[in-house]
Design a protein around this motif. Sequence first.
Motif, PDB file in Angstrom:
ATOM      1  N   UNK A  75      -6.115 -12.984  -1.683  1.00 53.00           N
ATOM      2  CA  UNK A  75      -6.937 -12.842  -2.879  1.00 53.00           C
ATOM      3  C   UNK A  75      -6.319 -11.861  -3.860  1.00 53.00           C
ATOM      4  N   UNK A  76      -5.789 -10.752  -3.362  1.00 55.28           N
ATOM      5  CA  UNK A  76      -5.228  -9.724  -4.236  1.00 55.28           C
ATOM      6  C   UNK A  76      -4.022 -10.244  -5.014  1.00 55.28           C
ATOM      7  N   UNK A  77      -3.123 -10.974  -4.343  1.00 55.22           N
ATOM      8  CA  UNK A  77      -1.917 -11.455  -5.006  1.00 55.22           C
ATOM      9  C   UNK A  77      -2.203 -12.627  -5.936  1.00 55.22           C
ATOM     10  N   UNK A  78      -3.112 -13.500  -5.568  1.00 54.82           N
ATOM     11  CA  UNK A  78      -3.471 -14.592  -6.467  1.00 54.82           C
ATOM     12  C   UNK A  78      -4.143 -14.058  -7.733  1.00 54.82           C
ATOM     13  N   UNK A 196      -6.314  -4.885  -7.637  1.00 54.54           N
ATOM     14  CA  UNK A 196      -5.568  -3.661  -7.919  1.00 54.54           C
ATOM     15  C   UNK A 196      -5.969  -2.552  -6.955  1.00 54.54           C
ATOM     16  N   UNK A 197      -7.251  -2.431  -6.696  1.00 51.46           N
ATOM     17  CA  UNK A 197      -7.740  -1.416  -5.759  1.00 51.46           C
ATOM     18  C   UNK A 197      -7.091  -1.607  -4.400  1.00 51.46           C
ATOM     19  N   UNK A 198      -7.025  -2.838  -3.924  1.00 53.89           N
ATOM     20  CA  UNK A 198      -6.447  -3.117  -2.609  1.00 53.89           C
ATOM     21  C   UNK A 198      -4.949  -2.798  -2.590  1.00 53.89           C
ATOM     22  N   UNK A 199      -4.222  -3.235  -3.601  1.00 53.25           N
ATOM     23  CA  UNK A 199      -2.770  -3.062  -3.617  1.00 53.25           C
ATOM     24  C   UNK A 199      -2.348  -1.607  -3.758  1.00 53.25           C
ATOM     25  N   UNK A 200      -3.241  -0.759  -4.233  1.00 46.79           N
ATOM     26  CA  UNK A 200      -2.909   0.658  -4.391  1.00 46.79           C
ATOM     27  C   UNK A 200      -3.337   1.506  -3.189  1.00 46.79           C
ATOM     28  N   UNK A 201      -3.958   0.872  -2.186  1.00 48.60           N
ATOM     29  CA  UNK A 201      -4.323   1.604  -0.978  1.00 48.60           C
ATOM     30  C   UNK A 201      -3.083   1.773  -0.085  1.00 48.60           C
ATOM     31  N   UNK A 202      -3.039   2.830   0.670  1.00 51.02           N
ATOM     32  CA  UNK A 202      -1.893   3.060   1.552  1.00 51.02           C
ATOM     33  C   UNK A 202      -2.147   2.453   2.919  1.00 51.02           C
ATOM     34  N   UNK A 203      -1.103   1.895   3.521  1.00 51.93           N
ATOM     35  CA  UNK A 203      -1.195   1.387   4.874  1.00 51.93           C
ATOM     36  C   UNK A 203      -1.896   0.047   5.019  1.00 51.93           C
ATOM     37  N   UNK A 204      -2.011  -0.729   3.929  1.00 52.28           N
ATOM     38  CA  UNK A 204      -2.678  -2.026   4.039  1.00 52.28           C
ATOM     39  C   UNK A 204      -1.616  -3.127   4.084  1.00 52.28           C
ATOM     40  N   UNK A 205      -1.871  -4.222   4.797  1.00 48.82           N
ATOM     41  CA  UNK A 205      -0.910  -5.331   4.825  1.00 48.82           C
ATOM     42  C   UNK A 205      -0.843  -6.020   3.466  1.00 48.82           C
ATOM     43  N   UNK A 206       0.352  -6.340   3.009  1.00 51.07           N
ATOM     44  CA  UNK A 206       0.518  -6.929   1.687  1.00 51.07           C
ATOM     45  C   UNK A 206       0.784  -8.427   1.729  1.00 51.07           C
ATOM     46  N   UNK A 207       0.673  -9.043   2.907  1.00 56.73           N
ATOM     47  CA  UNK A 207       0.865 -10.491   2.964  1.00 56.73           C
ATOM     48  C   UNK A 207       0.039 -11.100   4.110  1.00 56.73           C
TER      49      UNK A 207
END
Length: 207
Positions: A75-78, A196-207
């Motif tokens: 959802x974040x990348x789309x 944006x909130x998700x992508x700026x969190x530390x330690x979260x999977x990005x894919x």
Amino acid sequence: MKTDVETPVPDRGGGVGKESRAEPRRGVPGAVVLLGFAIVGALVALSLGIYGRVHTPTGRPLALLVGFTGLTPMKAWLATAAVVLGVFQVVSAMWMYGRLPIKRKAPAVLSQWHRWSGAIAFVATLPVAYHCLWSLGYSTFDTRVALHSLFGCAFYGAFTTKMVALRANKLPGWALPISGGMLFALLIGAWATAGLWYLTQSGVPLR
């Protein structure tokens, strides 16, 4: 002998014609038509919000696109892709309307790129919206999530209003720029409170 008073008015060819005061033009004002379109959009947004609220969230994705291992990064990348295309939409529209500090005239092909980028951006938002409503529901457990739910539903209402307005005649000149700007602002709001909130969190999977 008494005669009707005639006043000069612009004709379709750009010249001056005559129109009798005894036979004024009639028609629904463009602002009223636009208000009707806005009401239709508001009903769409309200319907989505009601569905998301009364629907029992499944908590799981219906399907993940290839390359993604989780619902949230997908959802974040789309949503981010939709925002990038949305920025292109705004810039290209400003160039075509001569609102950019660029002396060169916009190329003819830019209108096609504008349409296609808008279509692709909208398609990119559909899996996001579907999973927001079907998997997660309309949530208000904190301010960020409540704003995201509100912006997301309002975005599709604004999209409906703009698409209907594009096919209407005799709307005010400011109608499309305002509706397009509102649509973009709601997209940014929905993205900022989730993607944006998700992508700026530390330690979260990005894919």
